[in-house]
Write an enzyme that holds these catalytic residues in place. Structure first.
Site, mmCIF file in Angstrom:
data_model
loop_
_atom_site.group_PDB
_atom_site.id
_atom_site.type_symbol
_atom_site.label_atom_id
_atom_site.label_comp_id
_atom_site.label_asym_id
_atom_site.label_seq_id
_atom_site.Cartn_x
_atom_site.Cartn_y
_atom_site.Cartn_z
ATOM 1 N N SER A 51 47.871 -19.458 97.492
ATOM 2 C CA SER A 51 48.715 -20.492 98.673
ATOM 3 C C SER A 51 50.086 -19.395 99.253
ATOM 4 C CB SER A 51 49.564 -21.337 98.051
ATOM 5 O OG SER A 51 50.754 -21.174 97.859
ATOM 6 N N LYS A 52 50.475 -19.160 100.534
ATOM 7 C CA LYS A 52 50.984 -17.974 101.373
ATOM 8 C C LYS A 52 52.700 -18.767 99.381
ATOM 9 C CE LYS A 52 53.246 -18.451 104.803
ATOM 10 N NZ LYS A 52 53.273 -18.052 106.160
ATOM 11 N N ARG A 53 52.631 -19.432 98.939
ATOM 12 C CA ARG A 53 53.908 -19.423 98.418
ATOM 13 C C ARG A 53 53.679 -18.414 96.564
ATOM 14 N NH1 ARG A 53 53.571 -24.340 101.003
ATOM 15 N NH2 ARG A 53 52.668 -25.099 99.030
ATOM 16 N N THR A 76 55.636 -17.780 110.043
ATOM 17 C CA THR A 76 56.380 -18.224 109.313
ATOM 18 C C THR A 76 56.413 -17.723 107.898
ATOM 19 O OG1 THR A 76 54.290 -19.648 108.400
ATOM 20 C CG2 THR A 76 56.190 -19.943 110.909
#
Length: 494
Positions: A262-264, A18
């Site tokens: 976070s991956k964001r 993802t």
């Protein structure tokens, strides 16, 4: 705390496809890979792609490409195969369905008909009464009549695992002995109402099927460990697992404001560091320091040195802060460790489109080979090479106006005229001779070398900072260098 691995270490790295890979994911992969290689064990690369709404084939391909770029090899998994194929969870659904049925038949799981509204109401009441707000076991022991009534209402159940009414204690490889009381680990869902298995089932089932001995994963998954231990015990009882793996929970990687990265977060994207020209070995060296160290006084080391020394028991459980400046400094050290020919080749992507600002036919290989050793001592990341050498391949320097304003002070035209005169008479096969020429020009105007060379640098390269000036002048050549000084003089006196 030293870990005590079994003779046949088997670890796994199991990302979800993802979005773009992120540095926290890479750190987890690194520790698993290093642990496997240190112990001569097996690394299983498994893809957790059961979320059809978020997973994508593009992300899957990016994961594989990133692993290859970082230099990670795996012993079982996609493109390699192995005795436990397939290694994509989306292709193992029959296994999960079969295990869920066996857990139901043995009484380790049960069907739960509670609606979301009912769950929310009871949780709110539990919080108001100061009780734990997890699932209250409402459907644990339904009678046949209750089940029939729920199904007559058209309710579709989920499947919950029946947690034992006992305290669960285990020794974490990073954090030591941890204890979870029964009231804090309620029954949990393992299959959705639509029949789709949840992470809480598929992850431990795959670990059991693939005989994983050590689970090294992020601290955010720590709370799920007692659930998985209880599930493992049930799987062992059913003959579906051999042993409970050892668990080690790796510390959070913190970003700005000491919040979990976070991956964001933009700074978490692996692609960002790859595009900026971080070396894989430089990035991995830095990421290894986020929770581990080779020694108290050595920050720079090779991946081979890390593998030789790595023990998960030496990982610090405290959160580690991602420091971009330190990452760049470590990468710069690794750039300087490259053999000169290797450095020149690693820079190639940034000497071509879309990064290069010059036409392909204007690139001069001889000049590149001459300037590369001087660039190697100055770069933090490889992408910086483009601006550092563009003056060699452009017809005119890419003039940075801020640099022009900073360098071209009152009297700069007089200085440049003197410098041009001295440079015209200098030996252009000797950087030292070129330095003496600019030094003499400065002295004639009461300036030290640093002040005297700034207008020359901006006239020739377009910027106030860059590679060593006198070596740059030599490589550019007398004709082009003097022509650029002339152009600067024309602009100053226009």
């Amino acid at each position: 705390m030293a870990s005590a691995p079994s003779p046949a270490v088997r670890v796994r790295f199991c990302p979800s496809p993802t979005g773009n890979p992120h540095v926290g994911l890479v750190r987890t992969a690194l520790f698993n890979w290093a642990f496997a290689r240190h112990h001569g064990g097996t690394l299983v690369f498994r893809i957790e792609d059961t979320d059809a709404a978020r997973d994508s084939e593009e992300s899957y391909r990016q994961l594989l490409d990133s692993m290859r770029w970082l230099g990670f090899d795996w012993d079982e998994g996609p493109e390699v195969g192995g005795p436990h194929e397939p290694y994509r969870q989306s292709r193992r659904m029959d296994l999960y369905k079969d295990v869920a049925a066996k857990l139901l038949d043995a009484g380790h799981a049960y069907r739960c008909y509670c609606s979301q509204e009912e769950l929310d109401t009871r949780r709110d009441a539990a919080r108001a009464a100061g009780r734990p707000s997890g699932y209250d076991g409402h459907c644990r022991d339904l009678s046949a009549g209750q089940v029939e009534a729920y199904e007559a209402q058209g309710r579709t159940p989920i499947v919950r695992f029946r947690m034992p009414d006992e305290t669960i204690t285990f020794t974490d490889l990073v954090r030591g002995e941890l204890t979870f009381t029964a009231e804090n680990v309620p029954d949990y869902g393992i299959v959705r109402a639509n029949g789709a298995p949840l992470y809480t089932l598929v992850n431990p089932v795959d670990d059991a099927a693939m005989e994983i001995t050590h689970v090294l994963r992020g601290e955010d998954l720590l709370s799920s460990t007692p659930r998985q231990i209880a599930l493992y015990r049930a799987l062992i009882e059913l003959g579906l697992a051999k042993e409970i793996p050892a668990f080690g929970h790796l510390p959070y990687v913190m970003g700005e404001g000491n919040k979990k990265l976070s991956k964001r977060d933009p700074q978490s994207s692996l692609n960002l560091y790859r595009e900026r020209g971080f070396l894989p070995e430089g990035l991995l060296n830095y990421l290894s320091l986020l929770g581990w160290s080779l020694s108290a006084d050595q920050d720079i080391f090779t991946i081979e040195e890390m593998v030789a020394a790595f023990d998960v028991g030496d990982v610090n459980p405290n959160p580690a802060r991602f420091d971009l400046k330190k990452a760049e400094a470590i990468n710069a050290d690794h750039i300087r460790l490259l053999a000169p020919a290797e450095f020149a080749e690693r820079c190639r992507p940034w000497l071509r489109a879309p990064f290069a600002t010059w036409a392909p036919e204007d690139f001069d290989e001889a000049k590149w080979q001459a300037i590369a050793p001087h660039a190697q001592t100055r770069l933090k990341v490889l992408s910086e090479i483009t601006e550092n050498v563009d003056f060699l391949f452009l017809a005119e320097p890419a003039q940075d106006e801020a640099s022009w304003t900073k360098a071209m002070k009152e009297g700069s035209d007089a200085l440049l005229r003197t410098a041009r005169e001295k440079l015209d008479a200098a030996d252009w096969n000797s950087p030292e001779s070129l330095k003496e020429a600019v030094l003499a020009a400065g002295e004639a105007h009461g300036l030290k070398l640093g002040k005297a060379q700034a207008p020359v640098r901006v006239a020739v390269t377009g910027r106030t900072v860059g590679l060593p000036l006198f070596e740059s002048l030599e490589i550019l050549g007398k004709e082009k260098a003097l022509a650029r000084i002339d152009a600067a003089l024309a602009r100053l006196t226009a």
